[in-house]
Write an enzyme that holds these catalytic residues in place. Structure first.
Site, PDB file in Angstrom:
ATOM      1  N   ASP A 133      12.189   0.060   5.295  1.00 25.13           N
ATOM      2  CA  ASP A 133      11.325  -0.716   6.190  1.00 25.13           C
ATOM      3  C   ASP A 133      11.712  -0.582   7.672  1.00 25.13           C
ATOM      4  O   ASP A 133      10.933  -0.919   8.552  1.00 25.13           O
ATOM      5  CB  ASP A 133      11.363  -2.211   5.816  1.00 25.13           C
ATOM      6  CG  ASP A 133      10.916  -2.464   4.388  1.00 25.13           C
ATOM      7  OD1 ASP A 133      10.331  -1.547   3.783  1.00 25.13           O
ATOM      8  OD2 ASP A 133      11.166  -3.579   3.880  1.00 25.13           O
ATOM      9  N   GLY A 176       6.640  -1.760   3.547  1.00 25.75           N
ATOM     10  CA  GLY A 176       7.285  -2.178   4.803  1.00 25.75           C
ATOM     11  C   GLY A 176       7.407  -3.684   4.985  1.00 25.75           C
ATOM     12  O   GLY A 176       7.878  -4.142   6.019  1.00 25.75           O
ATOM     13  N   GLU A 228       1.306  -2.886   3.844  1.00 27.09           N
ATOM     14  CA  GLU A 228       1.147  -3.836   2.738  1.00 27.09           C
ATOM     15  C   GLU A 228       1.196  -5.303   3.190  1.00 27.09           C
ATOM     16  O   GLU A 228       0.638  -6.179   2.554  1.00 27.09           O
ATOM     17  CB  GLU A 228       2.241  -3.607   1.682  1.00 27.09           C
ATOM     18  CG  GLU A 228       3.664  -3.857   2.214  1.00 27.09           C
ATOM     19  CD  GLU A 228       4.741  -3.761   1.144  1.00 27.09           C
ATOM     20  OE1 GLU A 228       4.431  -3.492  -0.021  1.00 27.09           O
ATOM     21  OE2 GLU A 228       5.913  -3.962   1.508  1.00 27.09           O
ATOM     22  N   HIS A 285       6.084   2.639  -4.741  1.00 30.78           N
ATOM     23  CA  HIS A 285       7.480   3.084  -4.849  1.00 30.78           C
ATOM     24  C   HIS A 285       7.677   4.588  -4.692  1.00 30.78           C
ATOM     25  O   HIS A 285       8.818   5.034  -4.589  1.00 30.78           O
ATOM     26  CB  HIS A 285       8.072   2.598  -6.175  1.00 30.78           C
ATOM     27  CG  HIS A 285       8.191   1.103  -6.204  1.00 30.78           C
ATOM     28  ND1 HIS A 285       7.167   0.299  -6.631  1.00 30.78           N
ATOM     29  CD2 HIS A 285       9.188   0.280  -5.803  1.00 30.78           C
ATOM     30  CE1 HIS A 285       7.531  -0.959  -6.507  1.00 30.78           C
ATOM     31  NE2 HIS A 285       8.746  -1.007  -6.007  1.00 30.78           N
ATOM     32  N   GLN A 287       7.296   6.039  -2.146  1.00 28.86           N
ATOM     33  CA  GLN A 287       7.935   6.174  -0.831  1.00 28.86           C
ATOM     34  C   GLN A 287       9.449   6.042  -0.869  1.00 28.86           C
ATOM     35  O   GLN A 287      10.136   6.400   0.071  1.00 28.86           O
ATOM     36  CB  GLN A 287       7.392   5.101   0.129  1.00 28.86           C
ATOM     37  CG  GLN A 287       5.983   5.326   0.532  1.00 28.86           C
ATOM     38  CD  GLN A 287       5.340   4.030   0.978  1.00 28.86           C
ATOM     39  OE1 GLN A 287       5.220   3.780   2.167  1.00 28.86           O
ATOM     40  NE2 GLN A 287       4.968   3.194   0.029  1.00 28.86           N
ATOM     41  N   ARG A 288       9.962   5.465  -1.950  1.00 29.69           N
ATOM     42  CA  ARG A 288      11.416   5.283  -2.036  1.00 29.69           C
ATOM     43  C   ARG A 288      12.074   6.344  -2.912  1.00 29.69           C
ATOM     44  O   ARG A 288      13.292   6.386  -3.020  1.00 29.69           O
ATOM     45  CB  ARG A 288      11.732   3.890  -2.616  1.00 29.69           C
ATOM     46  CG  ARG A 288      11.338   2.757  -1.722  1.00 29.69           C
ATOM     47  CD  ARG A 288      12.274   1.575  -1.822  1.00 29.69           C
ATOM     48  NE  ARG A 288      12.606   1.167  -3.148  1.00 29.69           N
ATOM     49  CZ  ARG A 288      12.311  -0.020  -3.696  1.00 29.69           C
ATOM     50  NH1 ARG A 288      11.620  -0.899  -2.989  1.00 29.69           N
ATOM     51  NH2 ARG A 288      12.696  -0.336  -4.890  1.00 29.69           N
TER      52      ARG A 288
HETATM   53  O1  F6P Z   1      12.335  -3.586   1.273  1.00 31.04           O
HETATM   54  C1  F6P Z   1      11.964  -2.349   0.813  1.00 31.04           C
HETATM   55  C2  F6P Z   1      10.703  -2.438   0.011  1.00 31.04           C
HETATM   56  O2  F6P Z   1      10.387  -1.145  -0.450  1.00 31.04           O
HETATM   57  C3  F6P Z   1       9.502  -3.053   0.741  1.00 31.04           C
HETATM   58  O3  F6P Z   1       8.883  -2.153   1.605  1.00 31.04           O
HETATM   59  C4  F6P Z   1       8.654  -3.496  -0.424  1.00 31.04           C
HETATM   60  O4  F6P Z   1       7.795  -4.565  -0.101  1.00 31.04           O
HETATM   61  C5  F6P Z   1       9.677  -3.942  -1.427  1.00 31.04           C
HETATM   62  O5  F6P Z   1      10.873  -3.258  -1.129  1.00 31.04           O
HETATM   63  C6  F6P Z   1       9.308  -3.677  -2.866  1.00 31.04           C
HETATM   64  O6  F6P Z   1      10.295  -4.220  -3.644  1.00 31.04           O
HETATM   65  P1  F6P Z   1      10.474  -3.971  -5.199  1.00 31.04           P
HETATM   66  O7  F6P Z   1      11.042  -2.600  -5.380  1.00 31.04           O
HETATM   67  O8  F6P Z   1      11.429  -5.039  -5.604  1.00 31.04           O
HETATM   68  O9  F6P Z   1       9.125  -4.091  -5.816  1.00 31.04           O
END
Ligand code: F6P
Length: 356
Positions: A133, A176, A228, A285, A287-288
């Site tokens: 974020d 974010g 979001e 997800h 993005q992660r």
């Molecule tokens: O804080 C990082 C983040 O990826 C945010 O952008 C998002 O809202 C949140 O985590 C999603 O969290 P989780 O993986 O617990 O659903």
């Protein structure tokens, strides 16, 4: 006997985490420390789940996404009705003979580290800022952000071609939470025609007007990047996760329905057989996930190296941070005292391209 450094990662994972872990282990061992990884954030501390990390454990992991020590959002200080378990955490750290703790995380994790430092029950603590974020204060960037922006940009590049082929409106929802950094930068890099971020309340009519103008001027498609956490989202209707955090997501779907209504009602069909359509896509997800960019590998590595140097100097109660091109130490509280959000001037830069 070697002194023990404990490490934990809390909150959502971020590409670059393994580079941090590797740098801490390599530099820690180089300086004669043992490095112990707590599994799944504070949950691992509360359960005494730690394992000694060796050079073999961290070999080559800098190129991997995720984190080899797991992560969770488990809090130790009371949060939305959860009990205060900070005493238990401190006891576990002491029982395991942890000399210094490196807490790698976002606002929640670094905030809890700051509390432990301030109430002096476990003062040998250092924070490492991590989040896609990019909303931690006192650091120019957090690692994970660059990778996430690149993923969103690539997604937008791909969506452009299909959107254009169908003459559609495409809404791309970007993560974010309450900060619009990812949407702003991915929107700019991905050439979005409209960028909507939580910091600036958006005007639905303006969005529709831009879409209409583009169609009318022969540009038969529109890409919208929406964060979001945008204002129009009715987050009161959203659920919460196991730790009481509001689960975001779904803004783009809401917007899609409203824009489709607008298209149906207000836009004349270009010819009888054709209907303008709107679609949305929640990147979520994605993005992660996956391998970190070079920027995040290097930033993570440098933050990890610096954190160990600070342990060696006995400098605690600080967060390692990026300032320009330097890695520095700032007070933990500076990192978390306010959320770093997008300033209006940065948003204005994106607005120059509104509808273009
Ligand atoms: O804080 C990082 C983040 O990826 C945010 O952008 C998002 O809202 C949140 O985590 C999603 O969290 P989780 O993986 O617990 O659903």
């Amino acid at each position: 006997m070697a002194q023990k450094i404990g490490i934990l990662t809390g909150g959502g994972d971020a590409p670059g985490l393994n580079a941090v872990v590797r740098a801490i282990v390599v530099n820690g061992i180089r300086h004669g420390y043992e490095v112990h990884g707590f599994m799944d954030g504070w949950a691992g501390v509360l359960n005494g789940m730690a394992r000694k990390l060796t050079l073999e454990d961290v070999e080559d992991i800098h190129r991997q996404g995720g984190t080899i020590i797991g992560t969770s959002r488990t809090p130790i200080f009371p949060k939305k009705g959860s009990p205060d378990r900070s005493g238990e955490a401190v006891e576990k750290l002491k029982n395991l003979d942890i000399y210094a703790l490196l807490a790698i995380g976002g606002n929640d994790t670094v905030g809890e580290a700051d509390k432990l430092y301030k109430d002096k029950r476990f003062p040998n603590i250092i924070g490492v800022p991590k989040t896609i974020d990019n909303d931690l204060n006192a650091t120019d960037y957090t690692f994970g952000f660059n990778t996430a922006v690149n993923i969103a940009m690539e997604a937008m590049d791909r969506l452009h071609t299909t959107t254009k082929a169908h003459h559609r409106v495409m809404i791309v929802e970007i993560m974010g939470r309450d900060a619009g950094w990812m949407t702003l930068e991915a929107g700019m890099a991905g050439g979005a025609h409209i960028v909507l971020i939580p910091e600036i309340k958006y005007d639905f009519n303006e969005v529709c007007n831009v879409v209409k103008k583009r169609y009318e001027s022969g540009k038969e498609y529109t890409m919208i990047a929406v964060a979001e956490g945008c204002e129009e989202a009715d987050i009161s209707k959203k659920g919460t996760d196991a730790f009481g955090n509001v689960k975001l997501g779904g803004v783009a779907k809401d917007l899609e329905a409203r824009i489709q209504l607008f298209l149906d009602k207000e836009m004349k069909k270009p010819y009888p057989e054709f209907k303008y359509e709107c679609r949305s896509m929640q990147l979520g997800h994605l993005q992660r996930g996956g391998a970190p960019t070079a920027f995040d590998r290097i930033l993570g590595t440098r933050l990890g190296l610096k954190a160990v140097e600070l342990v060696k100097e006995g400098k605690f109660g600080v967060m390692v941070a990026l300032s320009g091109t330097d890695i520095v130490a700032v007070p933990l509280e500076d990192g978390v005292k306010l959320l770093k959000t997008v300033p209006k001037s940065r948003y204005e830069e994106a607005r120059v391209f509104l509808g273009i």
